[in-house]
Design an enzyme around this catalytic site. Structure first.
Site, PDB file in Angstrom:
ATOM      1  N   PRO A  89     -32.080   0.794 -25.874  1.00 40.97           N
ATOM      2  CG  PRO A  89     -30.547  -1.111 -25.827  1.00 40.97           C
ATOM      3  CD  PRO A  89     -30.607   0.305 -25.678  1.00 40.97           C
ATOM      4  CB  CYS A  90     -37.446   0.623 -23.986  1.00 36.78           C
ATOM      5  SG  CYS A  90     -38.139  -0.877 -24.803  1.00 36.78           S
TER       6      CYS A  90
END
EC number: 2.1.1.37
Length: 372
Positions: A89-90
């Site tokens: 997850p960025c």
């Protein structure tokens, strides 16, 4: 492809990276995500095309996944996995996520991804994330991550930043791609294929990220090219996920008054310029916030399907869930076409394949008729 490249996918989301790698000839044998809507999307499309075959979709946090559990459902064993792909997850590293980095629990999932790679011992792997990863904590996090992904020198690591619009994707979106090779191969950076021929306009970053792009004959792929044949949204239309938001007269009036490329001060989304690539798709969450940018000609936000086109998902790809669930999957995804280009590049340079797919072949294979 000369080799059947068995590939595991983590943080698969709406399936952009999985679909792109599959279209380029990789054999996706395992997909995993914590989001139930994304998992349902992967299951809905599993087996839809000959190259995207049916395979296990594990809906769980990577924290709970072990190499042994992967081997059990795939029939593979340690050292028999060819490739691993994934983008933890960025949001923890992005501007929209306030760049909390490892202070955000999602940021620590990068080390879980490293744990899985070490446990399955593949020939190679790909790590994808936002460009903000390079500068957070003064660059120390990025340096630490690249070093960690070498696994004490067992993997040669190649790391590059890409502006995806330079590769024929109709969207400005900058990403970091890290590739590891147990064979000691340093994978070169992909050469740009597309470039703009105009100066930046307003706040839109239309200038190319590479000086070499300006010499290319192919212009950027524009919003108009992607959206020009789309009918207006309808609950009974022939396009999956092509249902728009209801706007009040006040919002419609505001959207009508926006110039191309201008940001709406209330919703903080931009009116798309028809002759340029799109702004990056905004993700949002289950609490809201995920929305398409303003359509260039109609005073409304683009639908999830229109956003999916800007992410180079084919129209046959079905997303599970309602508007906010779909736009989150679309916004979090790696554009399928860019994933295919990366896959072909990896196949050539890491696995020695000489029959890989180029841009036009991938467009045809993915059935991205709106790019033709």
């Amino acid at each position: 492809m000369q080799k059947n490249i068995n590939t595991l996918s983590f943080f698969s989301g709406g399936g952009g990276l999985d679909l792109g790698f599959a279209a380029a000839g990789f054999n996706i044998v395992y997909s995993s995500d914590i989001d139930s809507y994304s998992c349902k999307t992967l299951e809905l499309n599993s087996g839809a095309k000959s190259y995207f075959g049916k395979h296990p979709v594990v809906c769980d946090s990577i924290v709970n996944v072990t190499p042994e559990s992967i081997f059990e459902v795939t029939g593979l064993s340690k050292g028999k996995v060819d490739f691993v792909i994934g983008g933890p997850p960025c949001q923890a590293f992005s501007v929209f996520g306030k760049r909390k980095g490892l202070e955000d629990p999602r940021g620590n999932l990068v080390w879980e991804y490293a744990r899985i790679i070490e446990g399955v011992d593949p020939e190679g792997f790909l790590f994808e994330n936002v460009a903000g990863l390079k500068s957070i904590h003064g660059g120390s996090l990025y340096k630490e991550l690249v070093e960690e992904l070498s696994f004490n020198g067992r993997y040669a690591v190649s790391a590059y930043q890409y502006q995806i619009a330079d590769y024929g994707i109709p969207q400005f979106r900058s990403r970091v791609i890290i590739i590891g090779s147990k064979r000691g191969v340093k994978v070169p950076k992909m050469e740009p294929t597309h470039g703009g021929h105009e100066e930046p306009v307003g706040m839109l970053p239309f200038a190319s990220s590479s000086a070499a792009v300006a010499e290319l004959s192919r212009p950027y792929v524009t919003v108009q090219k992607v959206l020009e044949n789309m009918p207006e949204p309808s609950l009974e239309g022939s396009f999956y996920n092509h249902v728009g938001r209801e706007h009040s007269e006040r919002i419609v009036s505001r959207y009508q008054g926006l110039e191309f490329g201008e940001r709406d001060p209330k919703t903080r989304i931009n009116k798309l310029h028809p002759d340029r690539p799109s702004f990056a798709i905004i993700v949002g969450s289950d609490k809201g916030g995920g929305k398409g940018h303003v359509h260039p000609y109609t005073p409304r936000e683009v639908t999830p399907r229109e956003s999916a086109r800007l992410q180079t998902f084919p129209d046959w790809w079905k997303f599970h869930g309602n508007g906010r669930h779909v736009i989150r999957q679309v916004g979090n995804a790696v554009p399928a076409l860019f994933g295919g280009l990366l896959a072909s590049h990896v196949a050539e340079h890491l696995f020695g394949c000489n029959d890989t797919f180029g841009y036009d072949q991938l467009v045809e294979r993915l059935e991205l008729d709106f790019l033709l």
